[in-house]
Design a protein around this motif. Sequence first.
Motif, short mmCIF file in Angstrom:
data_model
loop_
_atom_site.label_atom_id
_atom_site.label_comp_id
_atom_site.label_asym_id
_atom_site.label_seq_id
_atom_site.Cartn_x
_atom_site.Cartn_y
_atom_site.Cartn_z
N GLU A 1 -4.02 0.89 -5.55
CA GLU A 1 -4.96 -0.22 -5.71
C GLU A 1 -4.77 -1.32 -4.69
OE1 GLU A 1 -1.25 -0.91 -7.91
OE2 GLU A 1 -2.69 0.75 -7.84
N LYS A 2 -3.61 -1.39 -4.01
CA LYS A 2 -3.37 -2.45 -3.02
C LYS A 2 -4.38 -2.40 -1.87
CE LYS A 2 0.38 -4.31 -4.82
NZ LYS A 2 0.46 -5.73 -5.23
N GLU B 1 -9.36 6.90 0.64
CA GLU B 1 -9.98 6.76 -0.68
C GLU B 1 -9.29 5.65 -1.48
OE1 GLU B 1 -11.38 11.38 -1.55
OE2 GLU B 1 -9.54 10.58 -2.47
N ARG B 2 -10.08 4.97 -2.32
CA ARG B 2 -9.53 4.01 -3.26
C ARG B 2 -8.80 4.73 -4.38
NH1 ARG B 2 -14.71 2.16 -2.02
NH2 ARG B 2 -14.79 0.08 -1.06
N GLN C 1 -14.75 6.42 -1.75
CA GLN C 1 -14.43 6.36 -0.33
C GLN C 1 -14.30 4.93 0.17
OE1 GLN C 1 -17.19 7.09 3.30
NE2 GLN C 1 -16.46 9.13 2.71
N LEU C 2 -13.21 4.67 0.92
CA LEU C 2 -13.02 3.38 1.59
C LEU C 2 -13.69 3.38 2.95
CD1 LEU C 2 -9.35 2.15 0.99
CD2 LEU C 2 -11.42 0.78 0.74
N CYS C 3 -13.35 4.37 3.77
CA CYS C 3 -13.93 4.48 5.11
C CYS C 3 -13.59 5.84 5.69
CB CYS C 3 -13.43 3.37 6.04
SG CYS C 3 -11.67 3.51 6.48
N THR D 1 0.84 -1.20 0.00
CA THR D 1 0.00 0.00 0.00
C THR D 1 0.87 1.25 0.00
OG1 THR D 1 -1.76 -1.13 1.21
CG2 THR D 1 -1.81 1.27 1.21
N ALA D 2 0.51 2.20 -0.84
CA ALA D 2 1.23 3.47 -0.92
C ALA D 2 0.23 4.55 -1.28
CB ALA D 2 2.33 3.39 -1.99
#
Length: 619
Positions: A279-280, A314-315, A320-322, A256-257
Amino acid sequence: MGADPRRRGRRGALRMVALLGAGGVLAGCASMPDTGDIRPVKASPGADSEVQVYAVKPRKGAAADEIVNGFLEAMTSDDANFAIARTYLTPEASQKWRPDASTTVLETAPTAGRAAVGGVSTGTSYQLKGKQIAVVDSQHAFQASTTEAEDYDWTMHLSRQGGIEGKGEWRIDSPPPGLLLGASDFQRNYVSINKYYFAAAPGGAGETVVSDPVFIRQRMDPVTRMDPVTQSVNALLDGPTDWLDPVVDSRFPRGTALKSGVTSLAFDDRNVLKVPLNEKASNVGREQCKKMAAQISLTLRELSSTRVEQVELERSNGTQLCVLDSVEADGYAPDRASGKPVYPYFVDAKNRLAWLSGATKEAATPANVRGPFGDGQLPIGVVGVAHDEDTAAAVSKDFSSLYVSSIETDSQLAAPVVRSLGKTQDTRLSAPSWDGRKDLWIADRNPENPALLRLVGGKGTPQKVNVPLLGAARIESVKVSADGARVALLLTEHGKTTLKIGRVERGPKSNPVVTVAELEPAAPRMETVTAVSWAGPSRLVVVGKESGGVQQVRYIQTDGSTWDTGVLPGLNGVQSVAAADGEDRPLVAYSEDDGIVRLPAGANWQPIVEKGRAPVYPG
């Protein structure tokens, strides 16, 4: 640290110094007299972080010493990708030089003297010298030197570039690896932050975070062009430092980055920070995402002057992710404890456990706890209070026995849970310490059978903790962090007591052996340390003295750095000191001359109990 003294003989190396926000250049690094040598001016008086240095390219026909000094000056700037510093290098050296690989910190700016090698046709060499006090590695981790500053010596070679018959421009072909800075320039350019990861626990991950201190640039990072907020998030996503990695987990999926191209993260007018990820992280579940957001929220809390009210992840496609607010993030902090007001405790003149109410602004009022530690059933020597403040552990006045009891209810004294057979008080039990997992730690200092012991939940059979790097040293004091992942040990060897930090590694449930691994010096510049207490996630307050110095009470980071900490007001005859996890509570100490004293923020030491000793906060 004072400003670095600039060396005589530095010629033609100009750097401009500006005060951020002042709207103009205040001074040049060198005066320009009509005749005589150019004499450099100190660049960073008092290591003011608001002072910014602008490097200047080498002039045509510059002498070799101008090139050397100009390069050293250019390394102290914020120039993008250190482009101007690279103009002092040969093309090949510029391609290979990695200023982000490491930063070597010297007591003062390096001195440069011509080495007795080389010649006009083959080039010339300069020796860079100084006293090394630390290295910041590629993970941004601060690694302090030993008690005495180490000698630094690097030979830097210059060769002629272009021209004929040795008439080309001098350029450096063997620069030092990474950056080389004096202490004041380092302090001006860098700031310490705490990254946060989740404590690993046997059989699965824990729900408490552990701090991982690192240094980032105070302003824009010259290499990544990231602002401090973005640097902090990026460093968090890179994962924990090597030393802490075995005992923590990150909730971010591997790889993740930040989304490609993101170099700036900003708060909106509601103090909400949106963090776009690659995208990870696009397919993580809601609970995992909230823990990821908590890591970011807690990491930024100490850096930003603006309170982080909410973190929104955010993805990569912008959805939104959370979302996590600051109250939810607080639930993962290691000092969340019981939610009760935190007050200091001490042993009173009748060897009973007492606590001090109103220990912030108003005068403290001592009161004895309930149960056998407060009603006189057990004459107490030293004590440790659990984080929930319902239970305490007390060592008998002769330091031979350890007892555990409630301090909230009346009860009879139970049998001791640990006994020492040491022949004298100072070869028996140390003061006990509780971690946030409700485990109790204590050292048996008996030279015939020394041991570091842990009682799971504060009860049951004591388990011996492995300390493989202890050698011949004897544990005098043990203070475990609230997160339970690190332990501070006072170790005596050859008549000196020093402070080291160890990593607490726990085995699986099938083999629950606990080991204190990789002991590292935490106060490397202090010759002897007499008392220590945790004072937050990655900060300690210590009592000790440097070689040839007088006793000090000061804050020290767990990585051994002392920037932004400083020496506290003087106090004579300090025997013990206690700090709370939060900064809203005053330091409390025991002085042979003044009894129990406290240090409120912005004030001097104040006597509060004339006849008392061994003060502690929960932990």
